[in-house]
Scaffold this motif. Structure first.
Motif, PDB file in Angstrom:
ATOM      1  N   ALA A 279       3.493  -3.714   0.619  1.00  8.02           N
ATOM      2  CA  ALA A 279       2.314  -3.305  -0.152  1.00  8.02           C
ATOM      3  C   ALA A 279       2.722  -2.405  -1.318  1.00  8.02           C
ATOM      4  O   ALA A 279       2.164  -2.497  -2.420  1.00  8.02           O
ATOM      5  CB  ALA A 279       1.314  -2.585   0.752  1.00  8.02           C
ATOM      6  N   ALA A 280       3.724  -1.554  -1.100  1.00  5.25           N
ATOM      7  CA  ALA A 280       4.208  -0.681  -2.177  1.00  5.25           C
ATOM      8  C   ALA A 280       4.950  -1.472  -3.243  1.00  5.25           C
ATOM      9  O   ALA A 280       4.905  -1.115  -4.428  1.00  5.25           O
ATOM     10  CB  ALA A 280       5.115   0.403  -1.597  1.00  5.25           C
ATOM     11  N   TYR A 281       5.672  -2.537  -2.837  1.00  5.75           N
ATOM     12  CA  TYR A 281       6.322  -3.422  -3.809  1.00  5.75           C
ATOM     13  C   TYR A 281       5.348  -3.820  -4.914  1.00  5.75           C
ATOM     14  O   TYR A 281       5.682  -3.831  -6.096  1.00  5.75           O
ATOM     15  CB  TYR A 281       6.767  -4.703  -3.100  1.00  5.75           C
TER      16      TYR A 281
ATOM     17  N   PRO B 178       3.680  -0.786  -8.903  1.00  8.51           N
ATOM     18  CA  PRO B 178       3.650  -1.340 -10.269  1.00  8.51           C
ATOM     19  C   PRO B 178       2.252  -1.735 -10.727  1.00  8.51           C
ATOM     20  O   PRO B 178       1.960  -1.708 -11.932  1.00  8.51           O
ATOM     21  CB  PRO B 178       4.570  -2.567 -10.170  1.00  8.51           C
ATOM     22  N   TRP B 179       1.386  -2.123  -9.788  1.00 12.58           N
ATOM     23  CA  TRP B 179       0.005  -2.472 -10.127  1.00 12.58           C
ATOM     24  C   TRP B 179      -0.670  -1.295 -10.829  1.00 12.58           C
ATOM     25  O   TRP B 179      -1.454  -1.474 -11.776  1.00 12.58           O
ATOM     26  CB  TRP B 179      -0.740  -2.844  -8.849  1.00 12.58           C
TER      27      TRP B 179
ATOM     28  N   HIS C 110      -4.576  -4.126   0.677  1.00  8.78           N
ATOM     29  CA  HIS C 110      -3.756  -2.947   0.962  1.00  8.78           C
ATOM     30  C   HIS C 110      -2.953  -2.525  -0.270  1.00  8.78           C
ATOM     31  O   HIS C 110      -2.812  -1.327  -0.550  1.00  8.78           O
ATOM     32  CB  HIS C 110      -2.813  -3.238   2.125  1.00  8.78           C
ATOM     33  N   ALA C 111      -2.413  -3.498  -1.003  1.00 14.22           N
ATOM     34  CA  ALA C 111      -1.643  -3.170  -2.199  1.00 14.22           C
ATOM     35  C   ALA C 111      -2.534  -2.519  -3.243  1.00 14.22           C
ATOM     36  O   ALA C 111      -2.125  -1.563  -3.928  1.00 14.22           O
ATOM     37  CB  ALA C 111      -0.987  -4.432  -2.760  1.00 14.22           C
TER      38      ALA C 111
ATOM     39  N   PRO D 259       3.225   5.887   4.239  1.00 13.44           N
ATOM     40  CA  PRO D 259       2.632   4.745   3.539  1.00 13.44           C
ATOM     41  C   PRO D 259       1.327   4.250   4.156  1.00 13.44           C
ATOM     42  O   PRO D 259       0.454   3.736   3.447  1.00 13.44           O
ATOM     43  CB  PRO D 259       3.724   3.679   3.621  1.00 13.44           C
ATOM     44  N   ALA D 260       1.181   4.393   5.484  1.00 14.89           N
ATOM     45  CA  ALA D 260      -0.054   3.954   6.127  1.00 14.89           C
ATOM     46  C   ALA D 260      -1.248   4.756   5.621  1.00 14.89           C
ATOM     47  O   ALA D 260      -2.354   4.229   5.463  1.00 14.89           O
ATOM     48  CB  ALA D 260       0.065   4.076   7.647  1.00 14.89           C
ATOM     49  N   GLU D 261      -1.034   6.034   5.362  1.00 14.96           N
ATOM     50  CA  GLU D 261      -2.114   6.871   4.824  1.00 14.96           C
ATOM     51  C   GLU D 261      -2.477   6.429   3.411  1.00 14.96           C
ATOM     52  O   GLU D 261      -3.648   6.455   3.016  1.00 14.96           O
ATOM     53  CB  GLU D 261      -1.681   8.339   4.819  1.00 14.96           C
TER      54      GLU D 261
END
Length: 497
Positions: A79-81, A85-86, A49-50, A135-137
């Protein structure tokens, strides 16, 4: 270490182990918003997810661009955490408890290009500075491959401070600073092979680094939408929670809901706390009702988390007033107003040097970061054994008749009274003395507070100029999302009384 490398390694080593649990609890949201379903992701699922979210934001923003997130605690937030940055972008968490004007200000100041958010919150904001996506989208929309971040010194999160001493400042946390903070915490708070930590703190705060630290230890985190102490026992039982991370105000509220046979005493092995001082009476109640270890952490956004720790073994009466000792790789010194080091035992400003110190403030240079040291704005002292004592915020020192009064010192005395559940001390303008000391007191349950008795107690412990000139009663103190007393808001209340 890059943040996403934590997930990539964990997904390779323990792909089917649970990484994240978000219990099905109605968040503090618009009444029309349905209660979220219980969410549980393995390390493999969280990594997938990330990565999907990273690809999503990379396709819609420029390299190094800022991505806001305005949401209640939810799995996609974690997942956004990792994912933002990824992709080489910077996550800008917005505290859902703030006013929409404050959200708009922080988005504008950060030049955000994209906003991830819950519909009930983003509807209040009405932001038009870029796309707004749930965020789910973002984790389910197919996106092309992307170029992953490779620079450990690059910003990862732009976290705004709580604003307890003025307008919130954006703090640039990096892969390196967050990784150093995690390593320090794990060294001072070892994670057992069966540890399951629960945190109710808003993920918009730096306290969220604890989730990543437990992932680094390959252990799961339970993240609550909202802290409801009456529901905690059932959550602890259902998800085999062994460790809690709470502010002292949260611990106090929890103890009112501890009952024989609820399983908390049998299951909870440790509680870590921070954000505000704890009283000896609250420590005694924890040991009596839960019988678990306690561990304190002292830190702040600019330190990417906690840097000083009072361990379970340190929780002895003679050390209750201490914040603890610096973790590995953390240097502490006490300095005067000019930044010159002071001798052991002297009182001055706490200054910190470590890899976990943030990269500075966003588009702001106020002098706190210099020569590798960060000046915290806290007053403290070090004892010969290396224990740090945090005495007050420099800006919370009350100057009355030319004398300095530490609000925290007066609060500590008032908390000794059995009729006092909580207290905060502030200064209010005074034509003759400059400021005068005012105590705002929350009575203990079933108790009637006598202001004269509190003044008498202070008179027996403190110099005359430190004694409160007014004692006000309230049902609750205004607090920030991390449980700290909101002193600016409290001063406004005092001025209105």
């Amino acid at each position: 270490m890059l943040l996403h490398e934590i997930l990539v390694a964990a997904a390779r080593e323990v792909p089917d182990r649970t990484a994240l649990i978000v219990p099905a609890t109605q968040p503090h949201a618009h009444p029309a918003t349905p209660a979220p379903a219980h969410t549980s992701w393995t390390f493999a699922e969280l990594a997938a997810h990330a990565r999907a979210l990273a690809a999503f934001v990379a396709a819609r923003t420029s390299p190094g661009g800022r991505v806001g997130i305005l949401a209640h605690n939810r799995a996609e937030y974690v997942a956004a955490y990792y994912g933002v940055p990824w992709a080489g972008r910077v996550l800008v968490p917005l505290n859902p408890r703030l006013h929409p004007r404050e959200w708009a200000d922080q988005l504008a100041r950060s030049d955000a290009e994209l906003l991830l958010g819950d519909a009930d919150l983003t509807a209040e904001l009405g932001w038009t500075g870029g796309p707004t996506i749930d965020p789910a989208e973002a984790i389910t929309t197919p996106a092309p491959d992307f170029v992953a971040a490779t620079d450990e010194t690059a910003p990862t999160w732009l976290l705004f401070t709580s604003g307890t001493t003025g307008r919130p400042k954006g703090v640039r946390l990096t892969h390196r600073s967050l990784s150093a903070s995690m390593r320090t915490s794990l060294a001072c708070r070892p994670v057992d092979p069966d540890t399951v930590v629960l945190t109710p703190f808003p993920l918009a705060h730096v306290a969220g680094y604890q989730v990543l630290a437990h992932h680094l230890a390959r252990r799961p985190a339970v993240v609550l939408h909202r802290y409801r102490p009456a529901e905690l026992a059932s959550i602890v039982r259902e998800f085999a929670v062994t460790s809690l991370s709470l502010a002292p105000t949260m611990i106090d509220a929890l103890l009112d809901h501890v009952h024989e046979g609820d399983g908390l005493r049998e299951r909870i092995r440790s509680i870590s706390y921070g954000a505000s001082p704890i009283t000896p009476e609250l420590i005694r109640r924890v040991h009596e009702l839960l019988g678990c270890d306690l561990g304190q952490g002292y830190g702040m956004t600019e330190l990417s988390g906690n840097a000083v720790f009072l361990t379970a073994a340190d929780h002895r009466p003679e050390l209750y007033a201490a914040a603890g000792r610096p973790g590995p790789g953390v240097e502490i010194r006490i300095v005067d107003d000019a930044g010159r080091p002071l001798p052991i035992g002297a009182t001055g400003e706490i200054s910190v040097r470590s890899e976990q110190v943030a990269d500075g403030y966003w588009r702001l240079d106020t002098g706190e970061f210099a020569d590798g040291w960060f000046r915290t704005g806290d007053l403290g002292r070090l004892d010969p054994a290396g224990y740090l004592y945090v005495l007050d915020r420099k800006k919370d020192v009350i100057i009355t008749g030319g004398e300095n009064v530490s609000a925290r010192e007066v609060e500590a005395v008032l908390r000794e009274h059995p009729d006092v559940r909580d207290v905060a001390v502030v200064g209010e303008p005074d034509a003759r003395w400059g400021e005068r000391v005012v105590a705002v007191v929350v009575p203990a349950p079933g108790r009637a507070v006598d202001p004269d008795a509190l003044v008498t107690l202070c008179r027996s412990r403190l110099a005359g100029f430190k004694i409160p000139r007014r004692v006000l009663l309230t049902d609750a103190l205004p607090v920030t999302g991390t449980g700290k007393v909101n002193k600016p808001a409290l001063r406004e209340q005092v001025a209105a009384c």
